[in-house]
Write a protein that holds these residues in place. Structure first.
Motif, PDB file in Angstrom:
ATOM      1  N   UNK A 131      52.199  34.104  27.424  1.00 56.32           N
ATOM      2  CA  UNK A 131      51.687  35.122  28.328  1.00 56.32           C
ATOM      3  C   UNK A 131      50.267  35.469  27.909  1.00 56.32           C
ATOM      4  N   UNK A 132      49.311  35.304  28.822  1.00 58.59           N
ATOM      5  CA  UNK A 132      47.900  35.400  28.490  1.00 58.59           C
ATOM      6  C   UNK A 132      47.153  36.169  29.573  1.00 58.59           C
ATOM      7  N   UNK A 133      46.153  36.914  29.157  1.00 60.09           N
ATOM      8  CA  UNK A 133      45.238  37.529  30.114  1.00 60.09           C
ATOM      9  C   UNK A 133      43.995  36.653  30.201  1.00 60.09           C
ATOM     10  N   UNK A 134      43.611  36.301  31.411  1.00 51.14           N
ATOM     11  CA  UNK A 134      42.479  35.393  31.595  1.00 51.14           C
ATOM     12  C   UNK A 134      41.597  35.889  32.745  1.00 51.14           C
ATOM     13  N   UNK A 135      40.309  35.704  32.571  1.00 56.82           N
ATOM     14  CA  UNK A 135      39.330  36.047  33.607  1.00 56.82           C
ATOM     15  C   UNK A 135      38.829  34.746  34.225  1.00 56.82           C
ATOM     16  N   UNK A 136      39.033  34.600  35.533  1.00 53.01           N
ATOM     17  CA  UNK A 136      38.639  33.389  36.247  1.00 53.01           C
ATOM     18  C   UNK A 136      37.514  33.738  37.220  1.00 53.01           C
ATOM     19  N   UNK A 137      36.410  32.965  37.160  1.00 52.07           N
ATOM     20  CA  UNK A 137      35.260  33.209  38.013  1.00 52.07           C
ATOM     21  C   UNK A 137      34.931  31.951  38.813  1.00 52.07           C
TER      22      UNK A 137
ATOM     23  N   UNK B 195      43.789  34.246  46.900  1.00 48.30           N
ATOM     24  CA  UNK B 195      42.525  33.601  47.272  1.00 48.30           C
ATOM     25  C   UNK B 195      41.406  33.967  46.308  1.00 48.30           C
ATOM     26  N   UNK B 196      40.443  33.065  46.160  1.00 48.70           N
ATOM     27  CA  UNK B 196      39.246  33.320  45.377  1.00 48.70           C
ATOM     28  C   UNK B 196      38.050  33.425  46.318  1.00 48.70           C
ATOM     29  N   UNK B 197      37.039  34.198  45.912  1.00 50.42           N
ATOM     30  CA  UNK B 197      35.831  34.378  46.706  1.00 50.42           C
ATOM     31  C   UNK B 197      34.644  33.729  46.012  1.00 50.42           C
ATOM     32  N   UNK B 198      33.574  33.556  46.739  1.00 55.69           N
ATOM     33  CA  UNK B 198      32.364  32.946  46.189  1.00 55.69           C
ATOM     34  C   UNK B 198      31.673  33.896  45.220  1.00 55.69           C
ATOM     35  N   UNK B 199      31.229  33.349  44.088  1.00 58.13           N
ATOM     36  CA  UNK B 199      30.493  34.127  43.073  1.00 58.13           C
ATOM     37  C   UNK B 199      31.227  35.413  42.690  1.00 58.13           C
ATOM     38  N   UNK B 200      32.506  35.297  42.361  1.00 59.75           N
ATOM     39  CA  UNK B 200      33.305  36.476  42.017  1.00 59.75           C
ATOM     40  C   UNK B 200      34.265  36.143  40.879  1.00 59.75           C
TER      41      UNK B 200
END
Length: 285
Positions: free
Chosen positions: A222-228, A252-257
């Motif tokens: 179990x991990x906390x991760x920041x995806x950009x 969903x992912x957004x552009x430059x976020x």
């Protein structure tokens, strides 16, 4: 003395003065840097103890029959109760630990006159946003049972950096020893680094191109991760943007976020024929 000689003496004198001043400044700068380095090292290597009295523990079950002896500084079970009543022999003490300190060991003190029961302690780390705790260390009086006063062998806690932003910390006592046996105190050992800045986590790249349709983040727990994401404006529309899938749930992912998530199985996916995309990921905890 000619004017030429006077001029030469003046130049030599000026250079000597500048050299002396520069040398003095260099020496004091070096001395100041050395002093600063020593102070920082002392701060980083500040070894500390935290002691928790048994009187700080409270029962999980309100029907638990127990005694707190202020004079003996002991928490004991009422000898009239059974030894293995579910929940009635569990006690909790919350901890307030210096943020960014490194836990290194735990030792338990008490008295055990019962060779059929034990005084058992667990140090736990609990997640703020989940009903989940994990054991960091565990020890029991039965390892050192000597028909009376005991001090357990110190349990080593490997590489546990206190992070009050994501976790809370507790001590859990499971008391099954009778005959006035019980807990007196718990000692935690740590390196106090609360005054130092945390090291930034490594930032890694992910990329989806060609025939590749997913990128699995290499985590095993179990991990906390920041995806950009990088700029996605080259894609036709938002339906062609990549998606983040966390333990089977898609978002969903957004552009430059960027988004921050918890999970065990985390990957970035795109549909077929939607064009390349890229970004970064950073494990936080």
């Amino acid at each position: 003395m000619s004017k030429h000689q006077i001029w030469l003496i003046a130049i030599i004198s000026s250079f000597s003065t500048v050299a002396i001043i520069a040398g003095s400044m260099l020496f004091f700068s070096w001395a100041l840097a050395a002093s600063s380095s020593t102070t920082t090292q002392q701060t980083i290597d500040n070894f500390a103890f935290v002691s928790i009295s048994s009187l700080a523990f409270e029962p999980v079950d309100q029907n638990a029959a127990y005694n707190k002896d202020v004079k003996r500084q002991m928490l004991t079970l009422n000898s009239q109760t059974g030894r293995f009543v579910d929940g009635e022999n569990i006690f909790i003490a919350p901890l307030i630990l210096p943020d960014k300190s490194i836990l290194t060991g735990m030792t338990v003190f008490g008295e055990d006159f019962d060779n059929q029961g034990a005084v058992q302690l667990r140090l736990k780390r609990c997640y703020h946003n989940q009903a989940r705790c994990i054991n960091l260390a565990e020890t029991t009086s039965t390892d050192s049972y000597a028909a009376g006063q005991f001090e357990t062998v110190k349990v080593t806690i490997p590489n546990e950096v206190v992070d009050n932003n994501f976790y809370s910390y507790i001590l859990e006592l499971e008391l099954t020893a009778l005959s006035s046996s019980g807990l007196r105190s718990v000692r935690l050992e740590m390196v106090d680094r609360s005054g130092t800045a945390a090291s930034p986590a490594d930032v890694n790249k992910w990329s989806l191109a060609g025939e590749v349709t997913n990128f699995l983040l290499p985590n095993s727990d179990l991990t906390q991760v920041r995806v950009c994401t990088d700029d996605l404006s080259h894609l036709k529309n938002a339906t062609h943007y990549p998606r983040l899938v966390v333990d089977g749930k898609s978002m969903p992912l957004s552009s430059n976020s960027c988004v921050t998530v918890w999970g065990r199985d985390i990957e970035v996916q795109r549909a077929l024929n939607t064009g390349p995309s890229s970004g970064t990921y950073q494990f936080l905890r």
